[in-house]
Write an enzyme that holds these catalytic residues in place. Structure first.
Site, PDB file in Angstrom:
ATOM      1  N   TYR A 173       0.796  -1.056  -0.017  1.00 51.48           N
ATOM      2  CA  TYR A 173       0.160   0.140   0.112  1.00 51.48           C
ATOM      3  C   TYR A 173       0.886   1.054  -0.007  1.00 51.48           C
ATOM      4  CZ  TYR A 173      -4.765   1.835   0.583  1.00 51.48           C
ATOM      5  OH  TYR A 173      -5.826   2.431   0.499  1.00 51.48           O
TER       6      TYR A 173
ATOM      7  N   GLU B  60       2.367   6.382  -7.021  1.00 46.57           N
ATOM      8  CA  GLU B  60       1.176   7.162  -7.696  1.00 46.57           C
ATOM      9  C   GLU B  60       1.688   8.822  -7.553  1.00 46.57           C
ATOM     10  OE1 GLU B  60      -2.468   6.255  -6.003  1.00 46.57           O
ATOM     11  OE2 GLU B  60      -2.166   4.019  -6.326  1.00 46.57           O
TER      12      GLU B  60
END
Lengths: 334, 242
Positions: free
Chosen positions: B164, B171
């Site tokens: 995660y 990103e």
């Protein structure tokens, strides 16, 4: 009347003694134990409680031992996961034995509805004016303290300001609030919403590069007219709702149309105040021809529809003779 | 045997049958969906690996898998529908936010800004997403088939701890790399004056998106950690009520 003995008579957990009034003969007294809903520790034990006392009275007594938890921030329940007990409920009518156990939860700092509304509306009103007067640093420095050449921009400012002034007046003179308070977090969220949107719309309407509506004066004048009509309608409904609560607290009736033509919308909807509010903002959108205003109107419409649906369902549940032709917010639609 | 009694039991049986066929259909659809998604992401993984082995570089990798990625990531919108209709018991909002952020990343950042497609950060989040999705969809598949190997369960609730944050890093770096190109091209932006009296600057919007990771990521991460404790260790979590 009960009398509280000074606390220095107590030992260990706080005990408050209430003496009966001299006119009351042998009544069974209740004991109330207040337990923290999370830690399950006993916070307070109330001895010799009058069975006719209300939850409000108990909250006041609890407040005496714990002055940081004023009654508005106390949540008392008979079961940790149960329903919140209302202030006007009477102790002996509750499903408890002569020893009642209540679970306490701190609701956090509370603010009165009037305070909340004031903060929201004054903030929105003033924020708009910051943009209208083109306070320095908002737009490019060449435009500081200048005014727009378009009359519609002035109309928009007047409409916006009067709208919030009307709301402030209503908060002081017209509305009667059923719940006393609101948690602190809610005021932050609500103010952010009102002030934020006010700033966003005001920025574009008062911008030096603002483009007036495509259909010119015709569009502005029609929209201004409908705006004023909707505002008057909204005010009429608020006044008629206030008058509903004036006579008698026991008799509950639902709102009906009166001689005022604006209230005739009650024939068609349960919450015409929301209908008029949406109408006012739609007029403002058409008058300014500004997309952010349209978005604000849409958000308001969604929120008010949810409230209207809830109110409509409550009316249907409570009154068997509720007119079936009425919808929640939009006549004949929903 | 009174006829009314018979009708009563027949009706009950009919209702039960209807319910059973309905839930059988739902299970069949969900199983099919999860198998299809597992297969899709496996295809992506294999294509990516083959590309890297053959070409020895990640340049051009995104272009080669772009269409497949768009298809399978967009199709995940169906999961929001599942939650809304109630056949999957997860919050619509949580699922909605996760799926939308993925779709946004694919369509509005990576696919539309060509110049950043060869960045390392793109490879990073692609790898993270692929591993996460394969684990997640195979977990759901096995669960529906009532044959859940402990390894899959362990993977689903442990991989995310590293993946995660890595995905978020990928990103964020990608969005950051895109900023100068967005500014120069003025894409997706609208300036004043215009008929609707509105303006939109995609550059500043992206900055806001990057900042929004700060409050959102910890919340989602903690949510996953809480779920992990509940599933793997059977702890009863007391939710803080508002």
């Amino acid at each position: 009347m009960s009398i509280c003995l000074p606390l220095f008579f107590s030992a260990g957990t706080e005990r408050i003694y209430l003496l009966p009034s001299t006119t009351m003969s042998r009544t069974t007294f209740f004991e109330v134990e207040i337990i923290d809903a999370k830690t399950k520790e006993q916070l307070c034990f109330l001895d010799k409680v009058d069975p006719h006392s209300t939850i409000g009275d108990i909250k006041n007594l609890f407040y005496k031992s714990y002055p940081q938890w004023y009654p508005a921030r106390q949540a008392l329940r008979l079961d940790p996961k149960g329903k919140l007990l209302k202030d006007n409920e009477i102790l002996q009518n509750l499903p408890v034995g002569t020893t009642a156990t209540m679970y306490f939860k701190d609701l956090g700092p509370q603010l009165g509805w009037t305070t909340v509304f004031f903060a929201e509306y004054i903030g929105a009103l003033l924020t708009y004016l910051v943009f209208f007067f083109r306070v320095p640093y908002v737009y490019s420095h060449t435009y500081a303290f200048t005014s727009s050449s378009h009359p519609v921009v002035t109309f928009a400012c007047v409409c916006h300001t009067l709208h919030y002034m009307k709301r402030l007046m209503e908060t002081i003179f017209v509305h009667r609030f059923s719940h006393g308070t609101m948690p602190l977090r809610a005021i932050v969220k609500n103010c952010a919403y009102y002030w934020g949107f006010s700033a966003w719309l005001a920025y574009y309407i008062n911008h030096p590069l603002y483009t007036p509506p495509s259909y010119g004066e015709l569009q502005v004048n029609y929209a201004l007219f409908t705006f004023v009509m909707c505002e008057m309608g909204n005010l009429s409904i608020h006044i008629s709702l206030r008058n509903l609560k004036v006579d008698g607290l026991r008799v509950r009736k639902f709102p009906m149309p009166t001689k005022n033509p604006f209230t005739w919308l009650f024939f068609f909807v349960s919450c015409p105040n929301y209908t008029y509010e949406v109408g006012a903002w739609m007029s403002f959108t058409v008058m300014t021809q500004c997309l952010p205003v349209a978005i604000y109107t849409l958000f308001g419409f969604i929120q008010m529809s949810i409230w209207a649906k809830g109110k409509h369902k409550a009316y249907l549940r409570e009154f068997k003779d509720y007119p079936s032709v009425r919808m929640a917010i939009i006549p004949l639609i929903f | 045997m009174a006829s009314s009694e018979e009708d009563g039991t027949v009706e009950e049986k009919e209702n039960n049958n209807k319910k059973r066929t309905k839930s059988a259909l739902i299970t069949a659809w969900l199983t099919f969906y999860n198998i299809a998604m597992t297969a899709g992401w496996l295809v992506l993984a294999i294509t990516m690996m083959r590309f890297y082995i053959q070409k020895g570089t990640h340049k051009g990798l995104y272009r080669s898998i772009a269409r497949t990625l768009k298809f399978f990531q967009t199709f995940a919108l169906v999961e929001v529908l599942h939650c809304a209709v109630g056949i999957v018991r997860t919050s619509v909002i949580v699922t909605g936010v996760q799926v939308c952020s993925r779709i946004y990343m694919v369509w509005f950042i990576t696919s539309s800004i060509r110049q950043i497609q060869n960045e390392e950060s793109v490879l990073l989040f692609l790898v993270v997403w692929t591993v996460t999705e394969i684990t997640r969809y195979s977990y759901y598949t096995f669960k529906l088939l009532h044959h859940l190997p402990y390894f899959i369960k362990w993977a689903r609730y442990n991989f995310f701890i590293i993946l995660y944050p890595l995905g978020v890093v990928g990103e964020l770096f990608t969005i950051y790399a895109a900023l100068p190109f967005v500014r120069r091209s003025g894409m997706y932006s609208m300036r004043l004056p215009n008929k609707y009296n509105v303006s939109f600057d995609y550059y500043y919007f992206l900055i806001i998106v990057m900042l929004s990771y700060i409050p959102l990521f910890p919340q989602l991460y903690l949510h996953m950690l809480r779920q992990r404790r509940r599933v793997l260790h059977g702890e009863v979590i007391v939710e803080k009520d508002d």
